[in-house]
Design a protein around this motif. Structure first.
Motif, mmCIF file in Angstrom:
data_model
loop_
_atom_site.group_PDB
_atom_site.id
_atom_site.type_symbol
_atom_site.label_atom_id
_atom_site.label_comp_id
_atom_site.label_asym_id
_atom_site.label_seq_id
_atom_site.Cartn_x
_atom_site.Cartn_y
_atom_site.Cartn_z
ATOM 1 N N GLU A 195 0.824 -1.209 0.000
ATOM 2 C CA GLU A 195 0.000 0.000 0.000
ATOM 3 C C GLU A 195 0.860 1.261 0.000
ATOM 4 O OE1 GLU A 195 -2.556 -0.193 3.391
ATOM 5 O OE2 GLU A 195 -3.003 -2.306 3.082
ATOM 6 N N GLY A 196 2.063 1.149 0.486
ATOM 7 C CA GLY A 196 2.943 2.307 0.567
ATOM 8 C C GLY A 196 4.240 1.898 1.234
ATOM 9 N N TRP A 197 5.086 2.908 1.522
ATOM 10 C CA TRP A 197 6.396 2.614 2.101
ATOM 11 C C TRP A 197 6.665 3.531 3.280
ATOM 12 C CZ3 TRP A 197 9.420 -1.382 0.358
ATOM 13 C CH2 TRP A 197 9.024 -1.981 -0.840
ATOM 14 N N THR A 232 0.597 2.595 10.683
ATOM 15 C CA THR A 232 1.959 2.634 10.138
ATOM 16 C C THR A 232 2.960 2.031 11.117
ATOM 17 O OG1 THR A 232 1.396 4.650 8.922
ATOM 18 C CG2 THR A 232 3.729 4.140 9.165
#
Length: 433
Positions: free
Chosen positions: A306-308, A320
């Motif tokens: 989904e993201g970093w 997160t």
């Protein structure tokens, strides 16, 4: 009449009940003044205890009966204040004072009334949330004694996760706290440590007489599942606020480290993000680039992320931070262990009075959903006092990982015991007079 109104409202603010003594129902006034004096005495005693005998306050504020009494007293004083303030406005006869002063007198009385009522309402909410959290999280029973001058608490981060059946401890560590000084040492145990021995007398020696030798990969984290599947090994676990999986882990970790574990704390990592969000997030120095969400391919590379999380100092919300602690794609278990310790320390750093008081209800609610422990409520006053000392000192860390000379496949447990003994002995200090 205008001066009279200002005096009555001012007296009601400074000494509730005095306005009634001067211009109204003297019986109500005497009751109000006596109640106010009693409140002042309680406030003075609270201040004295805070300055010179804090354990007394800790005992009160961690006792469910005392919290209920405090809650009732807050409601009583709030109701009395409202009654006296409304009666004071009646006595002030606003209709007979000058038109320009009328809204000012009423506004002052109402503003103070709203401020006191809001404060009382917050007090009721905090005491209720504290009582509910204590009832949900902590158990009944007597507090355990320190062993060799220390309290050793098993910390398990349980992660059900989408890729496994049932909960399994993904994070295993022990917080060893010196009773005399509050000095703490955190010992990290890799979840893939094999062939764990058990503490003397453990029922696990029945199925595993030579320690945890299951014939294949005998990872210490698997013992939690084994215990859950064999509750007959620990028939009294539930009654004592635990379960067979936790007790199996306690026997194994105690055997690995060569120390006695008085208590355990199990944190549900799935709900962990709620606690972090309740605290307002955490600041963490990211040690690398880690994926959020997704899975991994045959080469252990992240896919469908989904993201970093980028390297450097990051302000993380609960979701997160959970992935920062959980991410394994392209990294090792030992790297993940270090990140989990970072998250734990970042959460501890957020537990400061100014932060906790402003978000207490959300924190208490999240904590009661996330944390399971066998720490008895009777031990809370002492541990709150000990935690004050611990917060003022640095936390030492010992990681049982290959980089520190530990072979996780064929561990030398005598060497591990010596390493742990040296680390714990090194923290011993003479308490300040």
């Amino acid at each position: 009449m205008t001066r009279r109104a200002w005096w009555l409202v001012g007296l009601n603010i400074l000494l509730p009940g005095s306005a009634q003594l001067l211009a109204g129902d003297r019986k109500l006034g005497r009751f109000g003044v006596l109640a106010t004096f009693a409140l002042w005495i309680i406030a003075i005693l609270t201040l004295v205890f805070f300055l010179f005998a804090r354990p007394v306050l800790y005992t009160l504020f961690t006792n469910v009966v005392a919290l209920t009494v405090i809650q009732i007293l807050i409601v009583f004083y709030a109701a009395l204040w409202i009654l006296l303030t409304v009666d004071t406005l009646r006595l002030a006869r606003l209709i007979k004072i000058t038109a320009s002063a009328r809204p000012l007198v009423a506004a002052l009385a109402v503003a103070v009334l709203v401020a006191v009522s809001a404060t009382a309402n917050y007090g009721v909410v905090v005491t209720g949330a504290t009582r509910d959290a204590i009832n949900k999280v902590f158990v009944a029973g007597q507090a355990a004694e320190a062993v060799d001058g220390r309290y050793n608490i098993l910390l398990l981060g349980g992660d059900a996760g989408p890729d496994r059946q049932g909960l399994r401890p993904d994070s295993i560590s022990v917080m060893s706290i010196e009773a005399a000084t509050g000095k703490a040492t955190m010992i990290g145990i890799p979840r893939n440590l094999e062939n764990a021995p058990f503490v003397e007398g453990s029922p696990l020696y029945g199925p595993f007489p030579d320690g945890y030798d299951c014939g294949d990969e005998c990872l210490i984290s698997y013992l939690y599942t084994y215990g859950v599947e064999h509750p007959d090994l620990y028939p009294d676990a539930t009654e004592n606020g635990s379960n067979a999986g936790v007790e199996a882990m306690r026997d194994a970790v105690g055997g690995v480290l060569g120390i006695t574990l008085q208590y355990y704390v199990l944190i549900d990592m799935k709900g962990f993000s709620d606690l972090i969000d309740a605290l307002g997030g955490v600041q963490i120095e990211s040690t690398g680039r880690y994926p959020i969400g997704g899975g991994e391919d045959r080469n252990s590379q992240p896919i469908n992320v989904e993201g970093w999380i980028e390297p450097g100092l990051q302000q993380m919300n609960g979701y997160t931070a959970l992935w920062y602690a959980r991410a394994r794609h392209g990294t090792s278990d030992y790297d993940r262990m270090a990140r989990q310790r970072q998250v734990q320390e970042a959460i501890l750093a957020q537990f400061v009075p100014a932060n906790v008081l402003g978000k207490f209800q959300a924190i208490a609610e999240a904590g009661s959903q996330v944390v399971t422990t066998d720490v008895p409520s009777a031990a809370l006053p002492y541990f709150v006092q000990l935690a004050e000392k611990t917060r003022a000192l640095p936390i030492e860390k010992v990681e049982l990982v290959p980089s520190n000379g530990v072979d996780v496949v064929r561990p030398d447990f005598d060497a591990i015991h010596a390493m742990v003994d040296a680390a714990l002995a090194a923290t011993t200090e003479t308490p300040a007079p």
